[in-house]
Write a protein that holds these residues in place. Structure first.
Motif, PDB file in Angstrom:
ATOM      1  N   SER B   9       0.821  -1.219   0.069  1.00 29.82           N
ATOM      2  CA  SER B   9      -0.073   0.117  -0.036  1.00 29.82           C
ATOM      3  C   SER B   9       1.015   1.220   0.085  1.00 29.82           C
ATOM      4  O   SER B   9       0.526   2.144  -0.717  1.00 29.82           O
ATOM      5  N   ILE B  10       1.762   1.161   0.717  1.00 28.68           N
ATOM      6  CA  ILE B  10       2.654   2.463   0.981  1.00 28.68           C
ATOM      7  C   ILE B  10       3.511   2.668  -0.579  1.00 28.68           C
ATOM      8  O   ILE B  10       3.610   3.679  -0.993  1.00 28.68           O
ATOM      9  N   LEU B  12       2.541   1.848  -3.298  1.00 28.44           N
ATOM     10  CA  LEU B  12       1.177   2.156  -4.395  1.00 28.44           C
ATOM     11  C   LEU B  12       0.886   3.756  -4.070  1.00 28.44           C
ATOM     12  O   LEU B  12       1.274   4.660  -5.157  1.00 28.44           O
ATOM     13  N   LEU B  13       0.815   4.017  -2.938  1.00 32.95           N
ATOM     14  CA  LEU B  13       0.621   5.576  -2.752  1.00 32.95           C
ATOM     15  C   LEU B  13       2.054   6.364  -3.011  1.00 32.95           C
ATOM     16  O   LEU B  13       1.811   7.568  -3.735  1.00 32.95           O
ATOM     17  N   LEU B  14       3.021   5.986  -2.887  1.00 35.81           N
ATOM     18  CA  LEU B  14       4.204   6.572  -3.143  1.00 35.81           C
ATOM     19  C   LEU B  14       4.579   6.948  -4.679  1.00 35.81           C
ATOM     20  O   LEU B  14       4.678   7.956  -4.964  1.00 35.81           O
ATOM     21  N   LEU B  16       1.927   6.601  -6.750  1.00 35.37           N
ATOM     22  CA  LEU B  16       1.047   7.646  -7.317  1.00 35.37           C
ATOM     23  C   LEU B  16       1.545   9.130  -7.139  1.00 35.37           C
ATOM     24  O   LEU B  16       1.175   9.868  -7.696  1.00 35.37           O
ATOM     25  N   CYS B  17       2.140   9.283  -5.872  1.00 34.19           N
ATOM     26  CA  CYS B  17       2.335  10.845  -5.386  1.00 34.19           C
ATOM     27  C   CYS B  17       3.555  11.247  -6.368  1.00 34.19           C
ATOM     28  O   CYS B  17       3.496  12.337  -6.992  1.00 34.19           O
ATOM     29  N   TYR B  19       3.943   9.949  -9.544  1.00 39.29           N
ATOM     30  CA  TYR B  19       3.325  10.222 -10.821  1.00 39.29           C
ATOM     31  C   TYR B  19       2.372  11.493 -10.743  1.00 39.29           C
ATOM     32  O   TYR B  19       2.624  12.265 -12.034  1.00 39.29           O
ATOM     33  N   LEU B  20       1.771  11.640  -9.662  1.00 41.08           N
ATOM     34  CA  LEU B  20       0.788  12.970  -9.776  1.00 41.08           C
ATOM     35  C   LEU B  20       1.792  14.284 -10.004  1.00 41.08           C
ATOM     36  O   LEU B  20       1.369  15.410 -10.317  1.00 41.08           O
ATOM     37  N   LEU B  21       2.695  14.248  -9.159  1.00 36.36           N
ATOM     38  CA  LEU B  21       3.680  15.327  -9.034  1.00 36.36           C
ATOM     39  C   LEU B  21       4.813  15.635 -10.142  1.00 36.36           C
ATOM     40  O   LEU B  21       5.251  16.736 -10.204  1.00 36.36           O
ATOM     41  N   LEU B  22       4.959  14.545 -10.970  1.00 36.80           N
ATOM     42  CA  LEU B  22       5.938  14.531 -11.860  1.00 36.80           C
ATOM     43  C   LEU B  22       5.691  16.067 -12.919  1.00 36.80           C
ATOM     44  O   LEU B  22       6.839  16.546 -13.063  1.00 36.80           O
ATOM     45  N   PRO B  23       4.543  15.987 -13.536  1.00 38.62           N
ATOM     46  CA  PRO B  23       4.615  17.091 -14.375  1.00 38.62           C
ATOM     47  C   PRO B  23       5.007  18.426 -13.778  1.00 38.62           C
ATOM     48  O   PRO B  23       5.784  19.296 -14.649  1.00 38.62           O
TER      49      PRO B  23
END
Lengths: 222, 271
Positions: B9-10, B12-14, B16-17, B19-23
């Motif tokens: 879980s940790i 996956l969350l990491l 996603l963070c 991925y979302l912040l990459l741009p």
């Protein structure tokens, strides 16, 4: 009593006026115009027939539906696992993840599109990196698939935020009961978890598809 | 077994963070360097920010955006608070109609709303054909869903009917009771939803471009025009916008946290 209803009318008026001028009248006119023949002011279905028989319009509608369907499906699947992981973890990371979700869901439009252009456009950082390392395929951001990628990106935080409250509705006892009855983790989610989340998942799905169909910024660019 | 799951879980969350912040991370780095054609960027510079902060046009666009945020949100809150009085005091059945009207903009989003407003009023020669007024009205309508939810949740949370009855027993008129007792109690909660609305308006490009365009240039239209001129400068604008949205969102979450804690301590529950 007379005085009472007068105050009510007086207090409701500003809201009604604003809504009428900037929401209801424009929309009504839009619907009306779509049925009205401009030249001789008769009612007609001509425009609708034209939309559904002209290949360009049909293609546009098909594209919109395809992109919204695929991106909503992928966005929701990721959101499901993200929501699951969110409730299985705790502490600082959980809070940080929530902050990131909120931030990125508020962030769309031109800045997001620009960020993606820098990342994956023709001379984008990732594009060049992939070309140099020889891993690069022929991915093109300014194509249907590129558009899909951007949509999926901005579906994920919104879909996750909308699904999180639904996870709160799953009771701990259900999980315990399932474990006692020898259910595996997979069968718990397949037979109990997901069916219970389904109403929210479908709601989110419809919401996301609407958002997708109506969002025009990214499309303008690509 | 359980530990393994937690680790997944940790992870996956990491992921996603990241991925979302990459741009945004890439945009930030891009804005700080003169060249990025290899694996690592080269030539650190603050030139883009200097150019941006000395550009009067940028400040004007930012001020316009702020002004439009404040006026539209305040107008939206005021009209809805007045309308909610009627719901709270006299006709509770009106709530669902007001809710329906308020939710329409949420489903419509930018393009449809802006096109319908422009096609109805532009070229009529009336007061309504003023582009600025159109934009203010459109934003006022656009934020209705957020403001309405904020007001309704808070009215439900503070046990409004009891407060109204208590005030009335002490000799207040219903009007006075509503504006002197109920409204001050829900204002902090409304502040949260208005911050949210501000970030929605801040992030809007479609309405501003379709309705006002160059005649009332907000920060996003400014960015759009800079895109074709300099990508370095544009990336700096994106970073500034992102930081402002970041700050506003952070503040919303902080305030919500404080609000919830207070409620827990007071033993008030939400239904």
């Amino acid at each position: 009593m007379m005085k009472k209803s007068k105050t009510s009318v007086f207090l409701l008026a500003p809201f009604l006026i604003v809504v009428l001028i900037y929401e209801l009248l424009p929309l009504g006119q839009l619907v009306l115009n779509s049925f009205l023949q401009k030249k001789n002011h008769t009612i007609t279905l001509e425009y609708y027939i034209r939309i559904f028989t002209t290949p360009v319009y049909l293609q546009a509608i098909q594209n919109s539906i395809r992109i919204s369907l695929i991106s909503a499906l992928i966005g929701l699947s990721v959101a499901f696992f993200a929501g699951k992981a969110y409730f299985e973890s705790d502490g600082k990371l959980k809070q940080f993840f929530y902050l990131v979700l909120n931030m990125t869901s508020n962030f769309s439009g031109v800045p997001l599109t620009f960020a993606f252009m820098i990342l994956m456009g023709n001379t984008g950082v990732l594009t060049l990196l992939l070309q140099k390392t020889g891993l690069g395929g022929d991915f093109n951001l300014y194509s249907g698939n590129g558009l899909l990628l951007v949509y999926i990106y901005f579906q994920i935080p919104l879909a996750t935020l909308l699904l999180l409250p639904a996870f709160l509705g799953l009771k701990k006892e259900w999980r315990e009961a399932a474990t006692i009855l020898n259910a595996s983790s997979f069968s718990y989610w397949w037979k109990i978890g997901i069916p219970n989340l389904l109403p929210s998942i479908l709601g989110t799905f419809v919401c996301k598809r609407l958002g997708c169909l109506c969002n025009g910024v990214c499309v303008d660019f690509e | 077994m359980k530990k393994k799951k937690k680790k997944a879980s940790i992870l996956l969350l990491l992921l996603l963070c990241v991925y979302l912040l990459l741009p945004f991370a890439v945009t930030l780095v891009y804005s700080l360097f003169t060249e990025w054609t290899g694996i690592l960027p080269s030539g650190f510079t603050l030139r883009n920010y200097k150019l941006l902060f000395f550009d009067a046009e940028f400040w004007m666009s930012l001020m316009r955006t702020m002004l439009i945020c404040i006026i539209s949100v305040v107008a939206s809150i005021t009209t809805l608070l007045l309308a909610m009085y009627v719901v709270v005091v006299e006709y509770p059945f009106l709530a669902k109609y007001i809710q329906f009207i308020c939710m329409i903009p949420y489903a419509l989003q930018g393009v449809i709303l802006s096109i319908s407003i422009v096609s109805l009023y532009s070229g009529t020669g009336t007061l309504f054909s003023n582009r600025m007024l159109m934009l203010f009205g459109a934003y006022g309508v656009l934020v209705l869903p957020y403001i309405f939810q904020g007001i309704r949740n808070n009215i439900n949370a503070i046990n409004t009917q009891m407060l109204m009855n208590a005030a009335k027993m002490l000799g207040c008129s219903p009007l006075k009771a509503y504006f002197k007792v109920v409204v001050p109690n829900i204002l902090p909660g409304i502040f949260v939803s208005s911050l949210l609305s501000v970030s929605v308006i801040f992030g809007d490009f479609v309405l501003a471009n379709n309705i006002a365009g160059n005649s009332y240039q907000n920060i996003q239209v400014y960015l759009f025009r800079k895109l074709s001129i300099s990508s370095g400068l544009s990336s700096a604008v994106v970073v500034v916008i992102f930081l402002m949205v970041f700050l506003m969102t952070g503040m919303v979450l902080l305030l919500q946290g404080i609000h919830q804690k207070k409620e827990k301590n007071n033993g008030v529950y939400r239904d």
